[in-house]
Scaffold this motif. Structure first.
Motif, PDB file in Angstrom:
ATOM      1  N   ILE A   1       0.705  -1.207   0.053  1.00 32.26           N
ATOM      2  CA  ILE A   1      -0.025  -0.015   0.091  1.00 32.26           C
ATOM      3  C   ILE A   1       0.963   1.301   0.076  1.00 32.26           C
ATOM      4  O   ILE A   1       1.896   1.270   0.549  1.00 32.26           O
ATOM      5  N   PHE A   2       0.238   2.217  -0.565  1.00 29.81           N
ATOM      6  CA  PHE A   2       0.840   3.694  -0.505  1.00 29.81           C
ATOM      7  C   PHE A   2       0.122   4.208   0.637  1.00 29.81           C
ATOM      8  O   PHE A   2      -1.128   4.563   0.518  1.00 29.81           O
ATOM      9  N   LEU A   3       0.789   4.660   1.743  1.00 27.43           N
ATOM     10  CA  LEU A   3       0.421   5.212   2.892  1.00 27.43           C
ATOM     11  C   LEU A   3      -0.227   6.595   2.736  1.00 27.43           C
ATOM     12  O   LEU A   3       0.368   7.343   2.109  1.00 27.43           O
ATOM     13  N   PRO A   4      -1.281   6.872   3.686  1.00 25.97           N
ATOM     14  CA  PRO A   4      -1.736   8.269   3.412  1.00 25.97           C
ATOM     15  C   PRO A   4      -0.732   9.240   4.189  1.00 25.97           C
ATOM     16  O   PRO A   4      -1.334   9.739   5.251  1.00 25.97           O
ATOM     17  N   ILE A   5       0.517   9.584   3.842  1.00 22.72           N
ATOM     18  CA  ILE A   5       1.242  10.281   4.514  1.00 22.72           C
ATOM     19  C   ILE A   5       0.836  11.913   4.654  1.00 22.72           C
ATOM     20  O   ILE A   5       1.175  12.626   5.143  1.00 22.72           O
ATOM     21  N   GLY A   6       0.259  12.309   3.747  1.00 23.69           N
ATOM     22  CA  GLY A   6      -0.584  13.763   3.256  1.00 23.69           C
ATOM     23  C   GLY A   6      -1.977  13.505   3.471  1.00 23.69           C
ATOM     24  O   GLY A   6      -2.676  12.656   3.089  1.00 23.69           O
ATOM     25  N   ASN A   7      -2.340  14.593   4.147  1.00 27.02           N
ATOM     26  CA  ASN A   7      -3.979  14.855   4.301  1.00 27.02           C
ATOM     27  C   ASN A   7      -4.806  14.552   2.866  1.00 27.02           C
ATOM     28  O   ASN A   7      -4.217  15.269   1.806  1.00 27.02           O
ATOM     29  N   GLY A   8      -5.647  13.873   3.173  1.00 26.59           N
ATOM     30  CA  GLY A   8      -6.734  13.702   1.938  1.00 26.59           C
ATOM     31  C   GLY A   8      -6.274  12.321   1.239  1.00 26.59           C
ATOM     32  O   GLY A   8      -6.856  12.122   0.164  1.00 26.59           O
ATOM     33  N   GLY A   9      -4.998  11.837   1.507  1.00 23.83           N
ATOM     34  CA  GLY A   9      -4.644  10.712   0.653  1.00 23.83           C
ATOM     35  C   GLY A   9      -4.219  10.847  -0.768  1.00 23.83           C
ATOM     36  O   GLY A   9      -3.684  11.597  -1.049  1.00 23.83           O
ATOM     37  N   TRP A  10      -5.021   9.956  -1.507  1.00 23.34           N
ATOM     38  CA  TRP A  10      -4.807   9.854  -2.767  1.00 23.34           C
ATOM     39  C   TRP A  10      -6.383  10.534  -3.843  1.00 23.34           C
ATOM     40  O   TRP A  10      -6.266  10.189  -4.784  1.00 23.34           O
ATOM     41  N   MET A  11      -7.262  11.161  -2.984  1.00 25.13           N
ATOM     42  CA  MET A  11      -8.157  11.602  -3.593  1.00 25.13           C
ATOM     43  C   MET A  11      -8.351  13.167  -3.615  1.00 25.13           C
ATOM     44  O   MET A  11      -8.212  13.798  -2.555  1.00 25.13           O
ATOM     45  N   LEU A  12      -8.607  13.727  -4.667  1.00 20.60           N
ATOM     46  CA  LEU A  12      -8.597  15.279  -4.779  1.00 20.60           C
ATOM     47  C   LEU A  12     -10.246  15.513  -4.735  1.00 20.60           C
ATOM     48  O   LEU A  12     -10.865  15.728  -5.955  1.00 20.60           O
ATOM     49  N   SER A  13     -10.755  15.346  -3.688  1.00 22.06           N
ATOM     50  CA  SER A  13     -12.194  15.595  -3.486  1.00 22.06           C
ATOM     51  C   SER A  13     -12.663  16.024  -2.155  1.00 22.06           C
ATOM     52  O   SER A  13     -12.139  15.359  -1.255  1.00 22.06           O
ATOM     53  N   THR A  14     -13.820  16.750  -2.267  1.00 19.21           N
ATOM     54  CA  THR A  14     -14.287  17.170  -0.814  1.00 19.21           C
ATOM     55  C   THR A  14     -15.322  16.360  -0.364  1.00 19.21           C
ATOM     56  O   THR A  14     -15.699  16.413   0.671  1.00 19.21           O
ATOM     57  N   THR A  15     -15.966  15.343  -1.426  1.00 20.31           N
ATOM     58  CA  THR A  15     -16.605  14.265  -0.901  1.00 20.31           C
ATOM     59  C   THR A  15     -16.005  12.925  -0.740  1.00 20.31           C
ATOM     60  O   THR A  15     -17.052  12.189  -0.290  1.00 20.31           O
ATOM     61  N   ALA A  16     -14.832  12.889  -0.853  1.00 21.47           N
ATOM     62  CA  ALA A  16     -14.256  11.277  -0.603  1.00 21.47           C
ATOM     63  C   ALA A  16     -13.873  11.403   0.749  1.00 21.47           C
ATOM     64  O   ALA A  16     -13.806  12.419   1.500  1.00 21.47           O
ATOM     65  N   PRO A  17     -13.527  10.099   1.225  1.00 26.06           N
ATOM     66  CA  PRO A  17     -12.837  10.091   2.839  1.00 26.06           C
ATOM     67  C   PRO A  17     -11.656  10.807   2.631  1.00 26.06           C
ATOM     68  O   PRO A  17     -10.957  11.081   1.743  1.00 26.06           O
ATOM     69  N   HIS A  18     -11.388  11.463   3.908  1.00 23.69           N
ATOM     70  CA  HIS A  18     -10.127  12.361   3.881  1.00 23.69           C
ATOM     71  C   HIS A  18      -9.258  12.142   5.052  1.00 23.69           C
ATOM     72  O   HIS A  18      -9.477  12.542   6.430  1.00 23.69           O
TER      73      HIS A  18
END
Length: 369
Positions: free
Chosen positions: A8-25
């Motif tokens: 896995i690519f860890l979510p080291i930055g906020n928002g993970g890997w989704m550029l979206s206001t409606t996705a999990p953050h």
């Protein structure tokens, strides 16, 4: 054949890997990343990897505006896990090779031999301009020339008692870095340019590749494998894939639509500009982008069967050695993937090996010329 590797690519930055206001953050917190690492360990994944990020892209989501430091976090996760490989990222244009060699030798000791170094040489100028570590006079080719010398220095410091090197980018004079790691850390590198693939073939144990089509990915994977073989080496190839899994294909498609509806166009434009796209062109492209642009990588959306079949197909067609996976819902989807998809992928590997073994045993011996 070796089993395929999944991590896995860890979510080291906020928002993970989704550029979206409606996705999990996911937040840029150790707690988020520790949970993801523990899930990876528990479900049987092979590695965890984190990027190194020094500046985000703004927008409504402040995408990656908050991030952790890769080496520090991965050292902690080495203590929190027992089995998965620990791959941290290092910018060759930021850290002196003697500092990097010592840091990874330490991580190798902490992790019991599971450490890996993802070598990058910088692409987003604003990240490094803010603290004076960007040389605008270095071309793309120059940055790879620097990275080759940097990597040579690091690997020598892992294996030699003293290293002296004088280069246009750094100098080492009777440089010592003990204790030497008992086992050299794994070296990984991402990129698909000709210079990147040659670097991977000569220095890396693993190459992360991206292609606009599966055909292109197949060609890139074959090229890296062939180049490495010419150097008498083996370099595995990987790509990235976001997994959106649900009970049915229809429910997974609903997730994709929901998350795409919140596409952060401002952050998307700034990200495009960071890659060298002119600002006006980046804004125009982002303004017209469809919701799927919220995904930063190719993705698969569907039931466990759909996800399994898709992964088996792309890995097989492109002759990849593995995938680095992204889960928008790390706590939910990773566990579901581990219960349903990963066992099927492992069973596929076992069946393939069982079919190959008799043929290999019965193959005629050939005399050396």
């Amino acid at each position: 054949m070796a089993p395929k590797e999944y991590g896995i690519f860890l979510p080291i930055g906020n928002g993970g890997w989704m550029l979206s206001t409606t996705a999990p953050h996911p937040e840029a917190s150790y707690a988020w990343n520790r949970r993801a690492a523990i899930h990876a360990e528990d479900i049987g994944l092979d590695f965890i990897m984190s990027m190194a990020k020094w500046r985000g892209f703004g927008g409504e989501t402040d995408h990656w505006g908050r991030s952790l430091e890769s080496m520090t976090m991965m050292s902690a996760l080495a203590e929190a896990t027992d089995r998965v490989k620990i791959w941290a990222t290092m910018h060759a244009n930021v850290h002196n090779p003697a500092v990097a060699a010592k840091m990874y030798a330490t991580l190798q000791d902490i992790s019991g031999g599971r450490a890996g170094m993802n070598v990058v040489n910088g692409a987003y100028a604003a990240e490094f301009e803010q603290f004076g570590e960007w040389d605008p006079d270095l071309s793309h080719a120059d940055r790879y020339a620097m990275t080759e010398l940097w990597t040579e220095a690091v690997t020598r410091l892992w294996s030699e008692e003293s290293v002296t090197m004088h280069t246009p980018y750094f100098d080492l004079e009777d440089c010592q870095s003990r204790p030497l790691p008992a086992v050299r850390p794994t070296i990984i590198s991402a990129g698909r340019s000709d210079a990147a693939r040659e670097f991977q073939a000569r220095y890396a144990d693993g190459a992360f590749l991206s292609g606009d089509t599966l055909e292109e990915m197949t060609q890139l994977s074959a090229d890296v494998h062939a180049r490495a073989a010419k150097h008498g080496r083996v370099c595995k190839t990987y790509s990235m894939l976001t997994v959106v899994q649900a009970e049915t294909d229809e429910l997974a498609a609903e997730k994709v639509a929901q998350w795409g509806a919140g596409l952060d166009r401002e952050a998307l434009a700034l990200m495009q500009a960071s890659w060298g796209v002119p600002e006006a062109q980046a804004k125009a492209w982002a303004a017209g982008a469809i919701g799927e642009a919220a995904f930063q990588t190719p993705y698969v959306a569907g039931s466990a069967q759909t996800v399994t079949e898709h992964i088996e197909y792309i890995v097989g067609e492109a002759d990849l050695d593995g995938l680095m996976l992204i889960f928008p819902e790390y706590d939910q989807d990773m566990v579901l993937f581990g219960e349903t998809v990963l066992p099927a992928l492992r069973a596929h590997d076992e069946a393939r090996d069982a079919a190959i073994a008799p043929a290999a045993a019965n193959a005629p011996e050939t005399a050396n010329a």
